[in-house]
Design an enzyme around this catalytic site. Structure first.
Site, mmCIF file in Angstrom:
data_model
loop_
_atom_site.group_PDB
_atom_site.id
_atom_site.type_symbol
_atom_site.label_atom_id
_atom_site.label_comp_id
_atom_site.label_asym_id
_atom_site.label_seq_id
_atom_site.Cartn_x
_atom_site.Cartn_y
_atom_site.Cartn_z
ATOM 1 N NE ARG A 1 -2.489 -5.293 7.574
ATOM 2 C CZ ARG A 1 -3.611 -5.889 7.189
ATOM 3 N NH1 ARG A 1 -4.231 -6.722 8.007
ATOM 4 N NH2 ARG A 1 -4.116 -5.650 5.988
ATOM 5 C CG HIS B 1 -5.336 -6.430 -0.133
ATOM 6 N ND1 HIS B 1 -6.556 -6.542 0.498
ATOM 7 C CD2 HIS B 1 -5.323 -7.385 -1.103
ATOM 8 C CE1 HIS B 1 -7.251 -7.514 -0.086
ATOM 9 N NE2 HIS B 1 -6.525 -8.046 -1.055
ATOM 10 C CG PHE C 1 -13.818 4.057 7.141
ATOM 11 C CD1 PHE C 1 -14.596 3.622 8.203
ATOM 12 C CD2 PHE C 1 -13.203 3.109 6.334
ATOM 13 C CE1 PHE C 1 -14.769 2.262 8.452
ATOM 14 C CE2 PHE C 1 -13.373 1.760 6.565
ATOM 15 C CZ PHE C 1 -14.165 1.338 7.641
ATOM 16 C CG ASN D 1 -3.747 -2.056 6.876
ATOM 17 O OD1 ASN D 1 -3.464 -1.815 5.706
ATOM 18 N ND2 ASN D 1 -4.894 -2.606 7.229
ATOM 19 C CE LYS E 1 -3.904 -2.119 2.411
ATOM 20 N NZ LYS E 1 -4.966 -1.851 3.408
ATOM 21 N NE ARG F 1 -6.339 -11.754 5.975
ATOM 22 C CZ ARG F 1 -7.135 -10.676 5.853
ATOM 23 N NH1 ARG F 1 -6.992 -9.863 4.808
ATOM 24 N NH2 ARG F 1 -8.038 -10.395 6.744
ATOM 25 C CB THR G 1 -7.727 -4.789 9.823
ATOM 26 O OG1 THR G 1 -8.225 -5.975 9.209
ATOM 27 C CG2 THR G 1 -7.940 -3.591 8.913
HETATM 28 P P1 ADP Z 1 -8.087 -6.355 5.673
HETATM 29 O O1 ADP Z 1 -7.300 -5.457 4.756
HETATM 30 O O2 ADP Z 1 -7.317 -6.683 6.942
HETATM 31 O O3 ADP Z 1 -8.647 -7.579 4.980
HETATM 32 P P2 ADP Z 1 -10.748 -5.094 5.499
HETATM 33 O O4 ADP Z 1 -11.026 -5.877 4.250
HETATM 34 O O5 ADP Z 1 -11.778 -5.096 6.587
HETATM 35 O O6 ADP Z 1 -9.353 -5.522 6.191
HETATM 36 O O7 ADP Z 1 -10.501 -3.563 5.105
HETATM 37 C C1 ADP Z 1 -9.818 -3.209 3.961
HETATM 38 C C2 ADP Z 1 -8.944 -2.005 4.232
HETATM 39 O O8 ADP Z 1 -9.751 -0.875 4.537
HETATM 40 C C3 ADP Z 1 -8.039 -2.174 5.454
HETATM 41 O O9 ADP Z 1 -6.867 -2.902 5.169
HETATM 42 C C4 ADP Z 1 -7.751 -0.733 5.820
HETATM 43 O O10 ADP Z 1 -6.748 -0.146 4.969
HETATM 44 C C5 ADP Z 1 -9.112 -0.079 5.541
HETATM 45 N N1 ADP Z 1 -9.950 -0.086 6.750
HETATM 46 C C6 ADP Z 1 -10.650 -1.123 7.248
HETATM 47 N N2 ADP Z 1 -11.312 -0.779 8.368
HETATM 48 C C7 ADP Z 1 -11.019 0.530 8.592
HETATM 49 C C8 ADP Z 1 -11.393 1.490 9.591
HETATM 50 N N3 ADP Z 1 -12.215 1.173 10.596
HETATM 51 N N4 ADP Z 1 -10.869 2.738 9.492
HETATM 52 C C9 ADP Z 1 -10.053 3.069 8.467
HETATM 53 N N5 ADP Z 1 -9.670 2.215 7.490
HETATM 54 C C10 ADP Z 1 -10.135 0.962 7.548
#
Ligand code: ADP
Length: 140
Positions: free
Chosen positions: A104, A117, A59, A114, A11, A87, A93
């Site tokens: 992370r 992805h 968001f 973070n 990212k 993962r 996350t």
């Molecule tokens: P992951 O990337 O761990 O699979 P998600 O699919 O839930 O998590 O979310 C995708 C991306 O959206 C996250 O990696 C993060 O960059 C962003 N994100 C998720 N939840 C939040 C949040 N509550 N506030 C801000 N950004 C978020």
């Protein structure tokens, strides 16, 4: 069990802090091979498709802005249980809750910034690999 593929995106926060090499090294040290790699700017269309599960959240515009703020690096990694193990290497996350020793936990800032992805299931990996790569861009 045979090798599996997963899709990873380094990212904007990863590239902004010059951590692409460190993150790729962690994957390689864990035994994963790079099956495909490209740098690209993620369009709004692509981001809306990729993050469709978040599109209704307040968001979401911020995620779109963040993920489109600069070109990113997209990778396919191959290895045993790649989806789950990548993962695990990332951690949860929210970077502030990710244990030290995870990518992370060591390099991330918060929930949005973070670092990486990674696909969250074998089905998602198959869909995401097709979303980002043509068949002739995937090796081995
Ligand atoms: P992951 O990337 O761990 O699979 P998600 O699919 O839930 O998590 O979310 C995708 C991306 O959206 C996250 O990696 C993060 O960059 C962003 N994100 C998720 N939840 C939040 C949040 N509550 N506030 C801000 N950004 C978020």
């Amino acid at each position: 069990m045979s090798a599996e593929k997963t899709l990873v995106i380094l990212k904007p926060d990863c590239l902004n802090q010059g951590a692409a090499g460190t993150v790729i090294e962690r994957f390689e040290r864990a035994g994963f091979e790079i099956a495909a790699c490209k740098m690209m700017r993620l369009s709004t269309t692509l981001l809306r498709e990729h993050y469709a599960h978040l599109a209704k959240l307040p968001f979401f515009p911020e995620i779109e802005r963040f993920m489109g703020s600069r070109p990113v690096i997209v990778l396919i990694l191959r290895g045993e249980r790649a989806v789950d193990r990548v993962r695990e290497l990332l951690g949860p996350t929210d970077s502030t809750k990710a244990p030290k020793g995870t990518i992370r936990g060591d390099l991330g800032t918060d929930k949005m910034s973070n670092i990486c992805h990674a696909s969250d299931s074998a089905a998602a990996a198959a869909t995401e690999i097709q979303r980002f790569f043509r068949a002739d861009e995937i090796f081995g």
